[in-house]
Write a protein that holds these residues in place. Structure first.
Motif, mmCIF file in Angstrom:
data_model
loop_
_atom_site.group_PDB
_atom_site.id
_atom_site.type_symbol
_atom_site.label_atom_id
_atom_site.label_comp_id
_atom_site.label_asym_id
_atom_site.label_seq_id
_atom_site.Cartn_x
_atom_site.Cartn_y
_atom_site.Cartn_z
ATOM 1 N N LEU A 143 -0.164 23.413 -16.335
ATOM 2 C CA LEU A 143 -0.270 23.028 -17.735
ATOM 3 C C LEU A 143 -1.622 23.459 -18.274
ATOM 4 O O LEU A 143 -2.539 23.738 -17.523
ATOM 5 C CB LEU A 143 -0.062 21.522 -17.917
ATOM 6 C CG LEU A 143 -0.959 20.583 -17.120
ATOM 7 C CD1 LEU A 143 -1.746 19.702 -18.064
ATOM 8 C CD2 LEU A 143 -0.070 19.718 -16.252
ATOM 9 N N ARG A 144 -1.696 23.522 -19.590
ATOM 10 C CA ARG A 144 -2.941 23.893 -20.264
ATOM 11 C C ARG A 144 -3.305 22.752 -21.200
ATOM 12 O O ARG A 144 -2.467 22.275 -21.957
ATOM 13 C CB ARG A 144 -2.765 25.183 -21.045
ATOM 14 C CG ARG A 144 -4.068 25.668 -21.701
ATOM 15 C CD ARG A 144 -3.898 27.009 -22.388
ATOM 16 N NE ARG A 144 -3.567 28.081 -21.463
ATOM 17 C CZ ARG A 144 -4.459 28.753 -20.729
ATOM 18 N NH1 ARG A 144 -5.730 28.464 -20.817
ATOM 19 N NH2 ARG A 144 -4.069 29.730 -19.933
ATOM 20 N N LEU A 145 -4.578 22.335 -21.141
ATOM 21 C CA LEU A 145 -5.069 21.238 -21.965
ATOM 22 C C LEU A 145 -6.202 21.692 -22.874
ATOM 23 O O LEU A 145 -7.019 22.525 -22.472
ATOM 24 C CB LEU A 145 -5.587 20.090 -21.087
ATOM 25 C CG LEU A 145 -4.572 19.378 -20.195
ATOM 26 C CD1 LEU A 145 -5.286 18.378 -19.297
ATOM 27 C CD2 LEU A 145 -3.519 18.691 -21.026
ATOM 28 N N GLU A 146 -6.253 21.121 -24.057
ATOM 29 C CA GLU A 146 -7.383 21.325 -24.960
ATOM 30 C C GLU A 146 -8.559 20.487 -24.469
ATOM 31 O O GLU A 146 -8.378 19.517 -23.726
ATOM 32 C CB GLU A 146 -7.009 20.902 -26.388
ATOM 33 C CG GLU A 146 -5.868 21.700 -26.992
ATOM 34 C CD GLU A 146 -6.227 23.165 -27.180
ATOM 35 O OE1 GLU A 146 -7.385 23.460 -27.524
ATOM 36 O OE2 GLU A 146 -5.336 24.012 -26.966
ATOM 37 N N GLU A 147 -9.775 20.818 -24.898
ATOM 38 C CA GLU A 147 -10.953 20.046 -24.508
ATOM 39 C C GLU A 147 -10.791 18.587 -24.900
ATOM 40 O O GLU A 147 -10.351 18.276 -26.000
ATOM 41 C CB GLU A 147 -12.207 20.607 -25.181
ATOM 42 C CG GLU A 147 -12.798 21.756 -24.439
ATOM 43 C CD GLU A 147 -14.161 22.138 -24.990
ATOM 44 O OE1 GLU A 147 -14.906 21.260 -25.438
ATOM 45 O OE2 GLU A 147 -14.455 23.338 -24.971
ATOM 46 N N GLY A 148 -11.116 17.700 -23.968
ATOM 47 C CA GLY A 148 -11.057 16.264 -24.217
ATOM 48 C C GLY A 148 -9.662 15.673 -24.164
ATOM 49 O O GLY A 148 -9.497 14.475 -24.333
ATOM 50 N N ALA A 149 -8.653 16.492 -23.918
ATOM 51 C CA ALA A 149 -7.265 16.008 -23.902
ATOM 52 C C ALA A 149 -6.890 15.500 -22.512
ATOM 53 O O ALA A 149 -7.410 15.950 -21.495
ATOM 54 C CB ALA A 149 -6.311 17.122 -24.315
ATOM 55 N N SER A 150 -5.959 14.540 -22.487
ATOM 56 C CA SER A 150 -5.375 14.020 -21.256
ATOM 57 C C SER A 150 -3.870 14.130 -21.359
ATOM 58 O O SER A 150 -3.310 14.067 -22.452
ATOM 59 C CB SER A 150 -5.746 12.553 -21.052
ATOM 60 O OG SER A 150 -7.102 12.412 -20.793
#
Length: 140
Positions: free
Chosen positions: A61-68
């Motif tokens: 998976l790919r997450l944005e900064e600060g995302a959970s």
């Protein structure tokens, strides 16, 4: 002997999470087991990606900064028993205040071991860590 039998007959939904905080790309690798098959809820929407169990033991998976994001895994073993675990993956925010000096190194990819979070029973005001029937420390 009973503990070994329990461990073999009950699936263990464990994963190793690895990733790169710079790119936000993370991978969850399920632990192998006797006749294990897997199904994932990789986007955290509460619905498994597939109704059927399969041999896909890894999701990315790919997450944005600060995302959970929560990722759910259900494991079925050779005995047909199932068990599920939920794992939270978090991409940290960059610390822009520190800045990198000429000798500083960029953050290294994360490597984390994760285990399923089992629900914990609620404690009441009557629950105690002291066994019932002991009166140590009580003066009479």
């Amino acid at each position: 002997m009973v503990a070994i039998g329990w461990f073999v007959t009950v699936p263990q939904p464990k994963v190793v999470v690895s990733g790169d905080p710079e790119s936000g790309q993370y991978s969850l690798q399920a632990a192998p087991g006797l006749g294990y098959s897997y199904r994932w809820d990789s986007n955290g929407d509460g619905t498994f990606d597939s109704e059927a169990f399969g041999n896909v033991a890894q999701v990315t998976l790919r997450l944005e900064e600060g995302a959970s994001q929560d990722v759910r895994l259900e494991v079925k073993n050779a005995f047909g028993r199932t068990r599920e675990g939920t794992f939270q993956v978090t991409r940290p925010r960059r610390d822009l205040s520190a800045g990198l000096s000429s000798g500083a190194r960029a953050p290294q990819p994360a490597l984390l071991a994760a285990e399923a979070r089992a629900p914990q029973p609620a404690l009441s005001q009557f629950d105690s860590a002291r066994p019932v029937g002991t009166d140590r420390g009580v003066q009479r």
